[in-house]
Design an enzyme around this catalytic site. Sequence first.
Site, PDB file in Angstrom:
ATOM      1  CD  GLU A 293      -3.156 -41.303  23.453  1.00 42.76           C
ATOM      2  OE1 GLU A 293      -2.641 -40.182  23.251  1.00 42.76           O
ATOM      3  OE2 GLU A 293      -3.673 -41.635  24.527  1.00 42.76           O
TER       4      GLU A 293
ATOM      5  CD  GLU B  86       0.420 -39.962  26.825  1.00 45.79           C
ATOM      6  OE1 GLU B  86       0.202 -38.882  27.388  1.00 45.79           O
ATOM      7  OE2 GLU B  86       0.468 -40.085  25.592  1.00 45.79           O
TER       8      GLU B  86
HETATM    9  C1  BGC Z   1      -2.899 -38.080  25.820  1.00 45.18           C
HETATM   10  C2  BGC Z   1      -4.253 -37.674  25.282  1.00 45.18           C
HETATM   11  C3  BGC Z   1      -4.142 -36.308  24.632  1.00 45.18           C
HETATM   12  C4  BGC Z   1      -3.171 -36.399  23.480  1.00 45.18           C
HETATM   13  C5  BGC Z   1      -2.983 -35.095  22.713  1.00 45.18           C
HETATM   14  C6  BGC Z   1      -1.756 -37.761  24.907  1.00 45.18           C
HETATM   15  O1  BGC Z   1      -0.698 -37.288  25.692  1.00 45.18           O
HETATM   16  O2  BGC Z   1      -2.917 -39.428  26.189  1.00 45.18           O
HETATM   17  O3  BGC Z   1      -5.163 -37.693  26.326  1.00 45.18           O
HETATM   18  O4  BGC Z   1      -5.377 -35.797  24.219  1.00 45.18           O
HETATM   19  O5  BGC Z   1      -1.905 -36.761  23.971  1.00 45.18           O
HETATM   20  O6  BGC Z   1      -2.447 -34.107  23.522  1.00 45.18           O
END
Ligand code: BGC
Length: 448
Positions: free
Chosen positions: A356, A173
């Site tokens: 993610e 990110e």
């Molecule tokens: C990040 C994680 C974070 C998740 C939830 C993402 O932006 O890569 O590290 O925990 O979002 O906020």
Amino acid sequence: MSNSDNIAALAGKFGPDFVWGVSTASYQIEGAVDEDGRGRSVWDDFCDTPGAVLNGESGAVACDHYHRFRDDVQLMSELGVDAYRFSISWPRIQPDGSRIEQRGLDFYDRLVDALLEKGIQPSPTLFHWDSPAVFESNGGWQNRAITDRFAEYAHIVSQKLGDRVTRWMTINETNIFTLLGHAIGEHAPGKELGFDALNVAWNLMLAHGKATQAMRANGIKNIGIANNHAPIWPVGGRQEDIDAAGLYDIIYNKVFLDPILRGTWPLAGLIDPEVAEAGDLAIMRQPLDFLGINHYNPQGISAPSEGAPFPFDLVDVPAETHNDFGWPIVPEGFTELLVGLKAEYGDALPPIYITENGGAFNETPDEAGRVRDQRRIDYTHDHLLAIKKAMDADVDVRGYFHWSFMDNFEWAEGYSKRFGLVFVDYETQQRIPKDSFHWYNKVITSQK
Ligand code: BGC
């Protein structure tokens, strides 16, 4: 919908080759910040700053994964995942920014072997925000010198683990690290540079390009990056809301994709990074084997209110439900995002892995010790179907990594937000697989 219906709706839909995984990040789970020669990271310093993190918490102990990784890998094996996305802590490998710390490398060596023993594909990210603090005295990510340091680090790690790692991601990110860490100062290193943070964005993408080159020189094959993207929705309906949303789409999405996929800068002539040098864009645009996409929800934007610091206001999109972070739950935004990326980038878009996706749902164990996190199951179910819709519209998605494997240190929110499929009791370090863990296991099994 009952859980068996939830699974039935997904069964077989993704095919046997689709990669099912879970994600974590070093500073959020490892703890052991003073062990085996690890240097300080910007997050150690940020957590020490009064008022920076909720309740003054830090990742000093976190999930103690550094000591418990074998048990955690065992749980992943029970979960049935094909792959595990973790990140490597740069200050464990180069505590002072240059010297190599063998004990740090050995930790990831053991982790990779433990994963392979269980048939789980190691899928590391080189950098998930915890840069060695030592660089800060020299400007940190504002100084382009760090891009060469990062390439050197990529060389060291890929040389050590490259024979056993399945897929690599350079950076997590670039946009969130730029915006929260350097534009508005809500994350480490806590800088409030406003639009000057675009220099940081530039250096991050240059570092990505140089690291990719360094890894390729070591014969590494499967390389990508994990970007965060969201569809940007104008809220308010006035022309100025639409214009503000268009600008934010450039700042949030295109600034971080055009350079690496097209070798172009979408703000040319408007805001040009001061650190830019001729040839940089060509370095940023390395052929990638895949693009990792982290996605949580669409972002609403309106024209700036009076006195607003930026030429837009961040506002909520309409949604019936929200997670415990207050983030709207809008699965159709995910389809729109993926289909929109394909429409925008066409053949320049590499195959996609969702690296993610998940939500903060803070359910805790009931009297019987069971964590009934039906909301996480519903969120995941609906977002998987949204991904499938995009796949049916010709978007090449090859895998899904749920955020997160286990509850962890949620940055400025400390331990107040729980994203895990596994519940972590931070007092005892006990792990309890939640209902969503068992559900995800069944979803995976139903594809094979
Ligand atoms: C990040 C994680 C974070 C998740 C939830 C993402 O932006 O890569 O590290 O925990 O979002 O906020």
